[in-house]
Design an enzyme around this catalytic site. Structure first.
Site, PDB file in Angstrom:
ATOM      1  N   GLU A  31      -1.558  14.847 -30.811  1.00 49.61           N
ATOM      2  CA  GLU A  31      -0.676  13.706 -31.087  1.00 49.61           C
ATOM      3  C   GLU A  31       0.734  13.907 -30.543  1.00 49.61           C
ATOM      4  O   GLU A  31       1.326  12.995 -29.969  1.00 49.61           O
ATOM      5  CB  GLU A  31      -0.626  13.473 -32.597  1.00 49.61           C
ATOM      6  CG  GLU A  31       0.255  12.315 -33.015  1.00 49.61           C
ATOM      7  CD  GLU A  31       0.292  12.140 -34.518  1.00 49.61           C
ATOM      8  OE1 GLU A  31       1.223  11.490 -34.990  1.00 49.61           O
ATOM      9  OE2 GLU A  31      -0.600  12.661 -35.203  1.00 49.61           O
ATOM     10  N   ASP A  32       1.274  15.117 -30.702  1.00 58.19           N
ATOM     11  CA  ASP A  32       2.688  15.343 -30.390  1.00 58.19           C
ATOM     12  C   ASP A  32       2.939  16.101 -29.093  1.00 58.19           C
ATOM     13  O   ASP A  32       4.068  16.102 -28.595  1.00 58.19           O
ATOM     14  CB  ASP A  32       3.355  16.118 -31.538  1.00 58.19           C
ATOM     15  CG  ASP A  32       3.406  15.298 -32.818  1.00 58.19           C
ATOM     16  OD1 ASP A  32       3.309  14.066 -32.730  1.00 58.19           O
ATOM     17  OD2 ASP A  32       3.544  15.901 -33.901  1.00 58.19           O
TER      18      ASP A  32
END
Length: 746
Positions: free
Chosen positions: A100-101
């Site tokens: 996600e990051d």
């Protein structure tokens, strides 16, 4: 002399400084390494490898408090290690934000750490890369993905709950305007999931942290009040501890006794729900007693009831009938010293492990050691129900609505005729019970018995009821069932059945409408989807934007496509290939000289179910001249010819009207509205009902309005009749009734 360990524990997460210190100690990988020594050496190396990968991936990223971002995955993994989760779960905890990051692909995690870890990380990843129309839709889709991954592997939700717990512990570092939304989400979603899976320690901590950040001022006031109360009650607690300890020493029973304090959130909720002041909350303090064996729970209970008087109605045996999340304990409230009520919970060590860690307790026991009993299958029914609901629900928001229904902890426990215990949400009905047994039983449930007495489907069940279900193959779900089912499983099964039925009927109706349109264009039937006409059909489907012929017919039946326009397009394509209309069929279609095998209009007999609606503005019945309006996405609505509403629709959407006619042999009765003016007096309603009954018509509904009673009154009847002649006979019978002044069809 028996061994007795006595201690006093405070509620979780009430001391922010303690939580901060715990976070700091958990932030280093060295601290994590000390917690995972229960793993094999090879597994520890795998965890170390995942840490190195995550450390590089998050390099340069900071948390809101300025700490390196990697401290968060380490803290999440440490929380998972406290549950003794396996190496794959700890690796997923360390890697849970990399996709996600950090822009890491799932494929890369799959290649380096294996499919199991990759699936866990993927299940934890939010759907940031997809576009959604609203934040709520995006959130629903994220939770759907997470919950389905959790149903396949419960470690997904355990890591997610550890992640949320650490985020809540550090929520003070984020802007204050985000506190309310995050805390509300935690209270409404994550805390109930933790409770549903039996992770009671996590459940209480999430509640406490959410309360602290939702209502900081109220939290501070209650915290001070509780501290003052704790200081005042030290003598009371010591007295109870000494008296209970002496009683068990005399009995020769080995116990571990811990004092427990009601959490601030529980106190606040009780004050709010029951409109109490803090001083009126009497059950703030209690004791938890852990004994070696199951039989010792009941022995200890007897000893306590001899020592203090029990409060009537405050004893619960959650050992014989475990809670829905597998929790087992004996609960009793006693009148202690100075008349203060004190609650005791009695359980074995394995029950205590399950009570605190829920499904995570599975990893806390090594093979060959103590068994968890009912805790070994914690949450499996609910987790399986997630997959069952998913099969019938494709809309994320609807799916999440179903799941939220089952997250509330209140439950009723009922028995099957074979004395098997089933748990259902409070307010569940006989129909919920039927669907809990099997969807096939629920779909054909016609009634049942509760404690030997016949009851209706909507009957709410109570604790201890013995429930028996009756089925009938002719019975099937209808929309009214949705108004009195309580469980997400039953609701999703009913909706799925209705959607499937509506789609099948719409497809059949659409095919009939399309065949009718083709006859109007001079073709006795639409061409088959064969080798000769496949290219024509494929071009038509591209023109209409449908996936296949069934999809096209369904859209026609729902009114999303006009059969005449689609038919003209197909005929045009066929003309390019040299296929021409049949002059005989064309002339029959234009002049209405068709034989019985080539009807020009749609024939209705009342068996069309949800695809055909008979307008409530004019109530058409067989024998009336009728017309059909194909609404956009609403199916076919039948109006009487000359109906004012139908006339307005024709002026606006004339192309959506089609020719319909009645079958010679309708298969059911049809409703018609009759207005009656009658003299007021005793027995008038009975005489009207008798007149209708003599003609073999059925009274479906009676409406006498709200006007005051006078010398005369108006009544509106909705009666079921076979056709227009039957309706005329019923109206004539009403007119012959002495008390009726006038009767006419509305």
């Amino acid at each position: 002399m028996p061994c007795m360990n006595v201690s006093l524990i405070s509620p979780v997460a009430n001391d922010s400084s303690t939580a901060a210190a715990a976070n700091a100690s958990a932030a280093s990988f060295a601290a994590l390494m000390t917690k995972i020594q229960y793993l094999e050496t090879a597994d520890i190396e795998q965890v170390r490898s995942a840490y190195r990968f995550a450390d590089v991936a998050h390099l340069g990223q900071k948390r809101k408090n300025g700490e390196p971002y990697i401290t968060h995955p380490i803290a999440v993994a440490a929380e998972c290690a406290s549950w003794k989760l396996d190496a794959q779960a700890l690796m997923a905890a360390l890697l849970h934000d990399t996709i996600e990051d950090c822009g890491i692909e799932k494929r890369e995690i799959l290649e380096r750490f294996g499919s199991a870890v990759a699936e866990l990380v993927d299940g934890l990843t939010k759907l940031e890369k997809l576009e959604f129309s609203t934040r709520e839709q995006k959130q629903s889709e994220s939770f759907r993905k997470m919950l389905l991954a959790m149903a396949r592997d419960v470690r997904v939700i355990l890591v997610k709950l550890a992640d949320r717990t650490h985020n809540m512990r550090t929520l003070g570092d984020v802007p204050r305007e985000k506190w309310a939304r995050t805390a509300k989400e935690t209270l409404e979603i994550y805390a109930p999931i933790a409770h549903r899976l039996g992770l009671n320690h996590t459940y209480r901590e999430l509640q406490a942290l959410a309360f602290e950040h939702s209502f900081p001022w109220r939290h501070a006031v209650l915290s001070k009040a509780l501290k003052r109360s704790r200081n005042r009650r030290v003598d009371l607690i010591e007295s109870v501890r000494d008296q209970v300890g002496a009683a068990f020493n005399e009995l020769g029973l080995k116990i571990d006794m811990h004092g427990r304090e009601k959490s601030l959130f529980s106190i606040y909720r009780k004050m709010r729900e029951k409109h109490l002041s803090f001083s009126q909350v009497t059950d703030i303090y209690g004791f938890r007693i852990v004994v070696p064996r199951l039989i010792d729970c009941y022995t200890a209970l007897g000893a306590l009831h001899q020592l203090y008087k029990p409060v009537p109605g405050r004893f619960k045996d959650h050992i014989a009938i475990a809670k829905v999340n597998g929790y087992q304990s004996l609960h009793t409230t006693l009148v202690g010293p100075r008349g203060v009520n004190v609650e005791f919970q009695l359980r074995t060590e394995s029950m205590h492990m399950v009570a605190e860690a829920g499904v995570a307790a599975h990893w806390m026991y090594k093979s060959g050691e103590a068994k968890l009993g009912q805790g070994n299958v914690l949450g499996t029914r609910w987790l399986q129900s997630l997959l069952d609901i998913q099969q019938e629900t494709h809309d994320a928001a609807e799916f999440w609505d179903h799941i939220k229904i089952d997250l509330f902890p209140d439950a009723v426990y009922v028995f099957t005729p074979r004395s098997e215990i089933m748990s259902l949400p409070r307010g569940a009905t006989l129909l919920d019970f039927a669907y809990e047994i099997h969807s096939g039983v629920g779909d054909h449930c016609s009634g049942g018995k509760v404690n030997g007495s016949a009851v209706a489907l909507r009957t709410e069940l109570r604790n201890g009821d013995v429930v028996e279900v009756q089925t009938d193959p002719a019975v099937s779900p209808n929309p009214a069932w949705l108004s009195y089912v309580r469980t997400g499983k039953a609701r999703s099964k009913i909706r799925h059945h209705l959607k499937t039925l509506a789609q099948t009927e719409s497809m059949s109706l659409g095919q009939r409408l399309f065949e009718q349109a083709m006859r109007s264009e001079g073709f006795a039937a639409a061409p088959a989807y064969d080798e000769a006409h496949r290219s024509v059909w494929d071009r038509l489907l591209r023109f209409s934007g449908n996936r296949n012929m069934d999809d096209l017919f369904t859209h026609i039946g729902l009114g999303k496509r006009i059969a005449g326009i689609v038919a003209k397009r197909l005929v045009s394509m066929m003309a390019d290939r040299g296929e021409r209309p049949d002059p005989i069929v064309l002339s029959q279609g234009r002049f209405g000289e068709l034989d019985a095998t080539l009807p020009t209009d749609l024939v209705l007999d009342g068996s069309e179910a949800s695809t055909v609606m008979y307008a409530l503005c004019c109530y058409p019945v067989p024998g009336d001249k009728i017309e059909g309006y194909l609404g956009r996405g609403e199916g076919l609505t039948v109006h009487r010819h000359g109906c004012a509403v139908g006339a307005k629709l024709r002026g606006r959407d004339n192309e959506r009207f089609i020719d319909v006619s009645w079958s010679d042999e309708p298969v059911r009765s049809f409703n018609a509205a009759v207005d009656i003016t009658m003299t007021n007096g005793r027995g008038v309603l009975a005489s009207v009902a008798a007149a209708v009954a003599k003609t073999e018509a059925d009274i479906v509904h009676v409406d006498m309005g709200n006007e005051p009673v006078g010398a005369s009154a108006h009544m509106r009847l909705l009666i079921g009749v076979r056709d227009a002649d039957h309706l005329d006979a019923s109206i004539k019978a009403l007119k012959r009734t002495t008390s009726v002044l006038a009767a006419s069809r509305i």
